[in-house]
Design a protein around this motif. Sequence first.
Motif, PDB file in Angstrom:
ATOM      1  N   GLU A 134       0.828  -1.201   0.000  1.00 18.30           N
ATOM      2  CA  GLU A 134       0.000   0.000   0.000  1.00 18.30           C
ATOM      3  C   GLU A 134       0.870   1.263   0.000  1.00 18.30           C
ATOM      4  OE1 GLU A 134      -3.155   2.122   3.038  1.00 18.30           O
ATOM      5  OE2 GLU A 134      -3.070  -0.049   2.949  1.00 18.30           O
ATOM      6  N   GLU A 135       1.949   1.247   0.806  1.00 20.53           N
ATOM      7  CA  GLU A 135       2.852   2.393   0.872  1.00 20.53           C
ATOM      8  C   GLU A 135       3.539   2.621  -0.467  1.00 20.53           C
ATOM      9  OE1 GLU A 135       4.003   4.751   3.504  1.00 20.53           O
ATOM     10  OE2 GLU A 135       1.905   4.238   3.743  1.00 20.53           O
ATOM     11  N   GLU A 136       3.917   1.518  -1.144  1.00 16.78           N
ATOM     12  CA  GLU A 136       4.602   1.628  -2.425  1.00 16.78           C
ATOM     13  C   GLU A 136       3.753   2.376  -3.439  1.00 16.78           C
ATOM     14  OE1 GLU A 136       7.695   0.476  -3.830  1.00 16.78           O
ATOM     15  OE2 GLU A 136       8.168   0.632  -1.711  1.00 16.78           O
ATOM     16  N   SER A 137       2.439   2.169  -3.384  1.00 20.71           N
ATOM     17  CA  SER A 137       1.557   2.786  -4.370  1.00 20.71           C
ATOM     18  C   SER A 137       1.134   4.202  -3.965  1.00 20.71           C
ATOM     19  CB  SER A 137       0.309   1.906  -4.572  1.00 20.71           C
ATOM     20  OG  SER A 137      -0.413   1.817  -3.360  1.00 20.71           O
ATOM     21  N   LYS A 138       1.591   4.636  -2.802  1.00 21.07           N
ATOM     22  CA  LYS A 138       1.179   5.943  -2.301  1.00 21.07           C
ATOM     23  C   LYS A 138       1.744   7.073  -3.149  1.00 21.07           C
ATOM     24  CE  LYS A 138       1.230   8.707   1.954  1.00 21.07           C
ATOM     25  NZ  LYS A 138       1.663   8.728   3.371  1.00 21.07           N
ATOM     26  N   TYR A 139       2.990   6.907  -3.637  1.00 17.11           N
ATOM     27  CA  TYR A 139       3.648   7.957  -4.410  1.00 17.11           C
ATOM     28  C   TYR A 139       3.945   7.489  -5.837  1.00 17.11           C
ATOM     29  CZ  TYR A 139       4.587   9.787   0.284  1.00 17.11           C
ATOM     30  OH  TYR A 139       4.460  10.258   1.565  1.00 17.11           O
ATOM     31  N   SER A 140       3.921   8.425  -6.754  1.00 14.69           N
ATOM     32  CA  SER A 140       4.342   8.132  -8.117  1.00 14.69           C
ATOM     33  C   SER A 140       5.850   7.942  -8.139  1.00 14.69           C
ATOM     34  CB  SER A 140       3.950   9.279  -9.044  1.00 14.69           C
ATOM     35  OG  SER A 140       4.586  10.482  -8.620  1.00 14.69           O
ATOM     36  N   LYS A 141       6.365   7.329  -9.193  1.00 11.31           N
ATOM     37  CA  LYS A 141       7.799   7.041  -9.257  1.00 11.31           C
ATOM     38  C   LYS A 141       8.660   8.308  -9.216  1.00 11.31           C
ATOM     39  CE  LYS A 141       7.568   2.504 -11.442  1.00 11.31           C
ATOM     40  NZ  LYS A 141       7.945   1.690 -12.620  1.00 11.31           N
ATOM     41  N   PRO A 142       8.310   9.379  -9.937  1.00  9.71           N
ATOM     42  CA  PRO A 142       9.126  10.600  -9.858  1.00  9.71           C
ATOM     43  C   PRO A 142       9.185  11.191  -8.445  1.00  9.71           C
ATOM     44  CG  PRO A 142       7.767  10.653 -11.818  1.00  9.71           C
ATOM     45  CD  PRO A 142       7.282   9.498 -10.999  1.00  9.71           C
ATOM     46  N   ILE A 143       8.054  11.151  -7.713  1.00 14.45           N
ATOM     47  CA  ILE A 143       8.034  11.678  -6.353  1.00 14.45           C
ATOM     48  C   ILE A 143       8.829  10.759  -5.429  1.00 14.45           C
ATOM     49  CG2 ILE A 143       6.584  12.250  -4.374  1.00 14.45           C
ATOM     50  CD1 ILE A 143       6.461  14.263  -6.693  1.00 14.45           C
ATOM     51  N   LYS A 144       8.730   9.453  -5.646  1.00 14.64           N
ATOM     52  CA  LYS A 144       9.516   8.515  -4.845  1.00 14.64           C
ATOM     53  C   LYS A 144      11.004   8.752  -5.050  1.00 14.64           C
ATOM     54  CE  LYS A 144       8.685   4.185  -4.652  1.00 14.64           C
ATOM     55  NZ  LYS A 144       8.411   2.806  -5.110  1.00 14.64           N
ATOM     56  N   ARG A 145      11.406   9.024  -6.281  1.00 15.95           N
ATOM     57  CA  ARG A 145      12.826   9.301  -6.543  1.00 15.95           C
ATOM     58  C   ARG A 145      13.280  10.545  -5.786  1.00 15.95           C
ATOM     59  NH1 ARG A 145      11.615   7.691 -12.001  1.00 15.95           N
ATOM     60  NH2 ARG A 145      11.404   9.875 -12.640  1.00 15.95           N
ATOM     61  N   ALA A 146      12.433  11.556  -5.769  1.00 13.87           N
ATOM     62  CA  ALA A 146      12.769  12.793  -5.050  1.00 13.87           C
ATOM     63  C   ALA A 146      12.867  12.540  -3.548  1.00 13.87           C
ATOM     64  CB  ALA A 146      11.728  13.867  -5.338  1.00 13.87           C
ATOM     65  N   LEU A 147      11.934  11.778  -2.993  1.00 15.69           N
ATOM     66  CA  LEU A 147      11.940  11.489  -1.558  1.00 15.69           C
ATOM     67  C   LEU A 147      13.161  10.645  -1.174  1.00 15.69           C
ATOM     68  CD1 LEU A 147       8.153  10.708  -0.966  1.00 15.69           C
ATOM     69  CD2 LEU A 147       9.398  12.800  -0.400  1.00 15.69           C
ATOM     70  N   GLU A 148      13.522   9.699  -2.025  1.00 19.04           N
ATOM     71  CA  GLU A 148      14.712   8.881  -1.761  1.00 19.04           C
ATOM     72  C   GLU A 148      15.977   9.734  -1.812  1.00 19.04           C
ATOM     73  OE1 GLU A 148      14.386   5.854  -4.701  1.00 19.04           O
ATOM     74  OE2 GLU A 148      12.811   4.750  -3.618  1.00 19.04           O
ATOM     75  N   TYR A 149      15.998  10.692  -2.737  1.00 18.40           N
ATOM     76  CA  TYR A 149      17.145  11.604  -2.825  1.00 18.40           C
ATOM     77  C   TYR A 149      17.262  12.428  -1.534  1.00 18.40           C
ATOM     78  CZ  TYR A 149      20.236  15.308  -4.454  1.00 18.40           C
ATOM     79  OH  TYR A 149      21.288  16.196  -4.576  1.00 18.40           O
ATOM     80  N   ILE A 150      16.131  12.896  -1.042  1.00 17.57           N
ATOM     81  CA  ILE A 150      16.136  13.675   0.206  1.00 17.57           C
ATOM     82  C   ILE A 150      16.655  12.832   1.358  1.00 17.57           C
ATOM     83  CG2 ILE A 150      14.671  14.819   1.916  1.00 17.57           C
ATOM     84  CD1 ILE A 150      12.847  15.645  -0.471  1.00 17.57           C
ATOM     85  N   ASP A 151      16.164  11.597   1.489  1.00 15.09           N
ATOM     86  CA  ASP A 151      16.597  10.719   2.569  1.00 15.09           C
ATOM     87  C   ASP A 151      18.102  10.475   2.525  1.00 15.09           C
ATOM     88  OD1 ASP A 151      14.097  10.475   3.602  1.00 15.09           O
ATOM     89  OD2 ASP A 151      13.690   8.501   2.754  1.00 15.09           O
ATOM     90  N   THR A 152      18.621  10.249   1.322  1.00 12.04           N
ATOM     91  CA  THR A 152      20.038   9.931   1.160  1.00 12.04           C
ATOM     92  C   THR A 152      20.937  11.137   1.405  1.00 12.04           C
ATOM     93  OG1 THR A 152      19.454   8.253  -0.485  1.00 12.04           O
ATOM     94  CG2 THR A 152      21.753   8.938  -0.411  1.00 12.04           C
ATOM     95  N   ASN A 153      20.428  12.333   1.080  1.00 13.00           N
ATOM     96  CA  ASN A 153      21.255  13.543   1.156  1.00 13.00           C
ATOM     97  C   ASN A 153      20.807  14.519   2.241  1.00 13.00           C
ATOM     98  OD1 ASN A 153      23.069  13.362  -1.442  1.00 13.00           O
ATOM     99  ND2 ASN A 153      21.015  12.737  -2.067  1.00 13.00           N
ATOM    100  N   ILE A 154      20.133  14.000   3.263  1.00  9.93           N
ATOM    101  CA  ILE A 154      19.557  14.865   4.282  1.00  9.93           C
ATOM    102  C   ILE A 154      20.629  15.646   5.053  1.00  9.93           C
ATOM    103  CG2 ILE A 154      19.549  13.154   6.137  1.00  9.93           C
ATOM    104  CD1 ILE A 154      16.755  15.718   5.300  1.00  9.93           C
ATOM    105  N   ASN A 155      21.868  15.160   5.045  1.00 12.54           N
ATOM    106  CA  ASN A 155      22.945  15.857   5.757  1.00 12.54           C
ATOM    107  C   ASN A 155      23.670  16.865   4.869  1.00 12.54           C
ATOM    108  OD1 ASN A 155      24.076  13.806   4.183  1.00 12.54           O
ATOM    109  ND2 ASN A 155      25.843  13.576   5.515  1.00 12.54           N
ATOM    110  N   GLN A 156      23.072  17.202   3.720  1.00  9.51           N
ATOM    111  CA  GLN A 156      23.640  18.196   2.818  1.00  9.51           C
ATOM    112  C   GLN A 156      22.572  19.246   2.495  1.00  9.51           C
ATOM    113  OE1 GLN A 156      25.515  16.351  -0.632  1.00  9.51           O
ATOM    114  NE2 GLN A 156      25.780  14.445   0.514  1.00  9.51           N
ATOM    115  N   GLU A 157      23.016  20.330   1.849  1.00  4.43           N
ATOM    116  CA  GLU A 157      22.045  21.309   1.357  1.00  4.43           C
ATOM    117  C   GLU A 157      21.276  20.685   0.200  1.00  4.43           C
ATOM    118  OE1 GLU A 157      21.834  25.872  -0.427  1.00  4.43           O
ATOM    119  OE2 GLU A 157      23.775  24.857  -0.202  1.00  4.43           O
TER     120      GLU A 157
END
Length: 245
Positions: A134-157
């Motif tokens: 259910e969580e997987e289908s919550k976001y579209s793939k482009p938004i998921k990519r953006a959220l994953e980028y944020i998680d990975t780079n949260i310690n940077q600007e």
Amino acid sequence: MKTKILIVEDDKIVSFEIQSILNQNGFDSTICESYNCCIKNLDTFKPELILLDIDLSKKYEGIQIGSYLNSKSRIPFIYITGYTDTETLKRIQTTKPVAYLSKPFREIDVIGNIELALYNKKASFDDIGNYEVEEESKYSKPIKRALEYIDTNINQEIKTDELIRVSGWSKFHFIREFGKEVGKTPYQYVLDEKMKLASSKLKNTYQTVKEIAFDIGYTSNSSFTNAFVKHSGISPSSFRKKYCR
């Protein structure tokens, strides 16, 4: 396929001893010595379990990693520690490790804790399998990519333009869809995530406010403090006094 285990330990003698134990028992392992190396290996090595020293090069840096894993990942982790005092154990518990190993440790203790953690992980994933779909289908793939980028780079600007690039959408479409799917603007989401991490560090580590500021991507202590006050209504120092008595 061998189970992948990430060893986060800056004492080379200890890390190689653990790796030797894991190799002899059929696990695939790699070694990290810092926060940044660990976060990077979550994507590159993709561990199924992490063995995590609580100190590393900075006091309680391992607990910072534990806080990150607790809020951003479902990867179970086991603390390795030479401390058994009440204060340290209290800090350890707040980050929800699956277990902890006290130095010096025995091979039977290492393997026993790993096997139990992996068993519990599988049982937990079986229980929440439908929820994850259910969580997987919550976001579209482009938004998921953006959220994953944020998680990975949260310690940077993190700049909105970079999130737009990662998504592959136009600026207008990305901002509109991000707001629709996530419920807030990209800027606000990034700020909220940074402040969550900062709050966790203030509660669970002995890092100075300045160190925390730089750790989550702020270029100055004052800019971080201003952002924290605006977000939480209280200064970082006052927050720490309030929640870390």
